[in-house]
Scaffold this motif. Structure first.
Motif, short mmCIF file in Angstrom:
data_model
loop_
_atom_site.label_atom_id
_atom_site.label_comp_id
_atom_site.label_asym_id
_atom_site.label_seq_id
_atom_site.Cartn_x
_atom_site.Cartn_y
_atom_site.Cartn_z
N UNK A 14 -14.33 29.10 -4.04
CA UNK A 14 -13.18 29.25 -3.08
C UNK A 14 -11.93 29.03 -3.80
N UNK A 61 -18.13 20.26 -12.36
CA UNK A 61 -19.25 19.42 -11.75
C UNK A 61 -18.74 19.54 -10.17
N UNK A 62 -19.88 19.48 -9.39
CA UNK A 62 -19.52 19.57 -8.02
C UNK A 62 -19.53 17.99 -7.24
N UNK A 79 -11.01 31.99 -6.06
CA UNK A 79 -10.65 33.28 -5.24
C UNK A 79 -9.09 33.38 -4.97
N UNK A 80 -8.69 32.23 -4.71
CA UNK A 80 -7.23 32.18 -4.38
C UNK A 80 -6.34 32.20 -5.51
N UNK A 117 -4.88 20.50 -0.24
CA UNK A 117 -5.44 19.73 -0.97
C UNK A 117 -6.70 20.61 -1.39
N UNK A 148 -8.86 20.03 -3.73
CA UNK A 148 -10.03 19.30 -3.87
C UNK A 148 -10.92 19.40 -2.60
N UNK A 149 -10.45 20.19 -1.48
CA UNK A 149 -11.27 20.46 -0.26
C UNK A 149 -11.83 21.83 -0.24
N UNK A 150 -11.32 22.46 -1.43
CA UNK A 150 -12.03 23.80 -1.47
C UNK A 150 -13.20 23.83 -2.45
N UNK A 151 -14.29 24.64 -2.43
CA UNK A 151 -15.15 24.81 -3.49
C UNK A 151 -14.56 25.55 -4.50
#
Lengths: 297, 288
Positions: free
Chosen positions: B68, B153-154, B71-72, B60, B62-65
């Motif tokens: 992050x 947005x975070x 980078x992938x 998911x 959504x669970x990465x910043x």
């Protein structure tokens, strides 16, 4: 440390502050273990995406910059944290994808959504990212309803949803809308303004029969609309809202998964709820859902 | 996942927002569909759509910043890319930039091609203002802001990954100046003037040889008024505000009626070289 969640006694090598503690003597159903031998890849595995692979019913997740998590037979979650990974990030993936996969391996149908108690039964709200699931859970809590599970909702062969742990994950934006001060709550991981909000005492402790599955469908419209799905139409909605659906086939669970979804479809009301994207109108949304749920009684 | 030799190659449909990307997706979608399909059918996927990225990653996202996930993204696109035959169209608003690890955001796939869709920045500003329901001053500001990004947005769930845009000129240069992107420039204004010719140019760039009748059908099926009417009847997923249609005007030069002299000056001063390069200045240096 011994914990309890989803009706399981869980032993863990590291702290899991989100979970309820269990009495120390209990025999563990599931072990969460630190293991620096967890591999980066399994020979001959089936890929379930770039960072997930399955072999012989086991699942290996290689979460970039966080951890390699090996979920074995529903009995063990072996964790090798990557250098520099923080504890919150590791826990997020262990308690989410890791524990979710373990529950799948243990024979549960795991739905991706938020489950609350309504009149002694369970209502599950599902939907894509941004649909408003966690905002809705917080809203229901604010009205005195009790949370059964957040994100990972395991359902047994009798159609009962099992309670998880007394915490919901809440975005800062939703917290502001609900006038909840997030000062003092921990972020689910650094770099994201989403918080672990403890809900001790307002969580459910027994499994409850699932009666309603509502899919939230945000659209650029003016008004709410509810469309009930009947008969065979219910099945795809349940299938598509399975937690980590892409793990099911690689884990060899597709036949049992299909049967589980069909069984659940037979026992629940399923409806798609279209909601205006802006503004959120949380109170109205809760009214719409509760009115519909009560109308069935 | 299918092996590279069985998967289509990636064709990036790259544009600054509101430059005509959806129109190109309609043209290509209808061209390659073969038979008449839904009126608002579009080719391909969105590069920043979480659903697609989640499937490629097996996580998911959504669970990465934001960082992050950025980078992938090169690895995710490499995993999606094949050698063809056939094309997977990927709509992308990101400027072509390097990630924190120094890799191109779009990954390293030698067969990939790009169609870069550009539109007059003053018309883009007007369209942006209506679509996102912000003031014209704010729209102009965004086009001139190299740190502008979508979905950044975070504090709330976002259906898309963060997309760094740069400013309007920087965005165009990033795609057109990078040889490995293999970009063909298509201008919104040329699409309006002669959609047949532009669709043929795109086909040539992609090694496609469609029948004349298929090109005609795709052009007719993507006529602006037709798409706008279809949207009125059945709605359209890219609309973000109720009561504000996605297919709004679809005209060239509407900026002359909407922008103030100060707004025009601001865009001209900031983007003069970019406008010159893309053919948006008259010989006397005034905006075309």
């Amino acid at each position: 440390m011994m914990y309890t969640a989803y009706g399981l006694a869980i032993h863990s090598d590291f702290d899991l502050p989100e979970l309820s503690s269990a009495p120390p003597g209990a025999a563990a159903d599931l072990g969460i273990l630190l293991d620096d031998q967890v591999p980066e890849a399994l020979d001959g595995a089936v890929q379930a995406g770039l960072y997930a692979q399955a072999k012989d019913g086991d699942l290996l997740l290689t979460v970039p910059e966080v951890a390699c998590i090996w979920v074995k037979g529903g009995r063990e979650i072996r964790v090798r944290a990557m250098p520099g990974a923080d504890a919150e990030s590791v826990r997020l993936f262990v308690l989410g994808s890791g524990l979710g996969a373990a529950l799948m391996q243990r024979g549960f149908l795991v739905i991706h959504g938020n489950a609350i108690e309504v009149d002694g039964a369970c209502m599950i709200c599902v939907g894509p990212s941004g649909a408003g699931k966690s905002t809705l859970a917080a809203g229901f809590l604010g009205r005195g309803y009790r949370v059964l599970a957040d994100d990972v909702v395991p359902i047994d062969a009798q159609g009962r949803a099992w309670p998880g742990f007394p915490r919901i994950k809440l975005w800062q934006d939703a917290a502001a809308e609900l006038a909840i001060d997030t000062e003092g709550f921990q972020r689910i991981r650094p770099g994201m303004d989403k918080f672990n909000v403890p809900v001790m005492g307002r969580d459910v402790s027994q499994p409850l029969p699932v009666k309603w599955v509502y899919e939230l469908n945000p659209q650029a419209v003016e008004d709410f609309a509810m469309a009930e799905l009947k008969g065979m139409a219910k099945l795809p909605l349940i299938q598509q809202n399975t937690y980590r659906l892409n793990y099911v086939a690689p884990l060899g669970l597709q036949v049992s998964h299909f049967k589980q979804c069909a069984a659940l479809a037979g026992q629940v009301k399923v409806a798609r709820v279209t909601r205006p994207t802006k503004p959120f109108r949380l109170q109205e949304l809760m009214d719409v859902l509760l009115e519909d749920a009560h109308a069935q009684a | 996942m299918r092996r590279p030799e069985e998967r289509p190659a990636l064709c990036w449909l790259a544009s600054y927002p509101k430059a005509g990307n959806t129109w190109v997706r309609s043209l290509l979608g209808k061209l390659l569909a073969g038979t008449p399909g839904p009126e608002l059918a579009l080719a391909g996927v969105h590069a920043a759509a979480r659903g697609w990225l989640d499937g490629l990653a097996g996580l998911d996202t959504q669970e990465l910043t934001h960082d992050g996930l950025e980078r992938i993204r090169p690895d995710l696109y490499n995993a999606a890319a094949g050698r063809g035959p056939g094309w997977l169209f990927v709509k992308i608003h990101d400027a072509l930039h390097r990630t924190g690890e120094g890799r191109w955001l779009i990954g390293e796939s030698p067969q990939a091609r790009t169609i870069y869709i550009a539109r007059h920045p003053m018309d883009v500003a007007c369209s942006l203002s209506h679509h996102y329901q912000v003031s014209l001053d704010e729209a102009v500001r965004r086009l001139c802001d190299p740190s502008c990004a979508l979905s950044e947005r975070t504090d709330k769930a976002r259906a898309q990954a963060r997309q760094r845009l740069l400013d309007w000129s920087g965005h165009a240069a990033s795609w057109l100046d990078e040889p490995s992107a293999h970009a063909l420039l298509v201008r919104y204004e040329d699409l309006k003037a002669d959609p047949h010719r532009e669709l043929w140019r795109m086909c040539e760039h992609l090694g496609l040889s469609p029948a004349e009748a298929d090109v005609d059908r795709a052009v007719a099926g993507s006529d602006f008024r037709r798409l706008a009417q279809a949207e009125q009847r059945q709605g359209f997923g890219e609309r973000i505000n109720p009561g504000v249609p996605f297919f709004r005007k679809g005209e060239v030069g509407g900026w002359r009626r909407e922008l103030s002299d100060a707004q025009v000056d601001r865009l001209l001063t900031h983007h003069r070289p970019g406008m010159q390069r893309l053919g948006y200045l008259l010989p006397d240096g005034s905006p075309a």
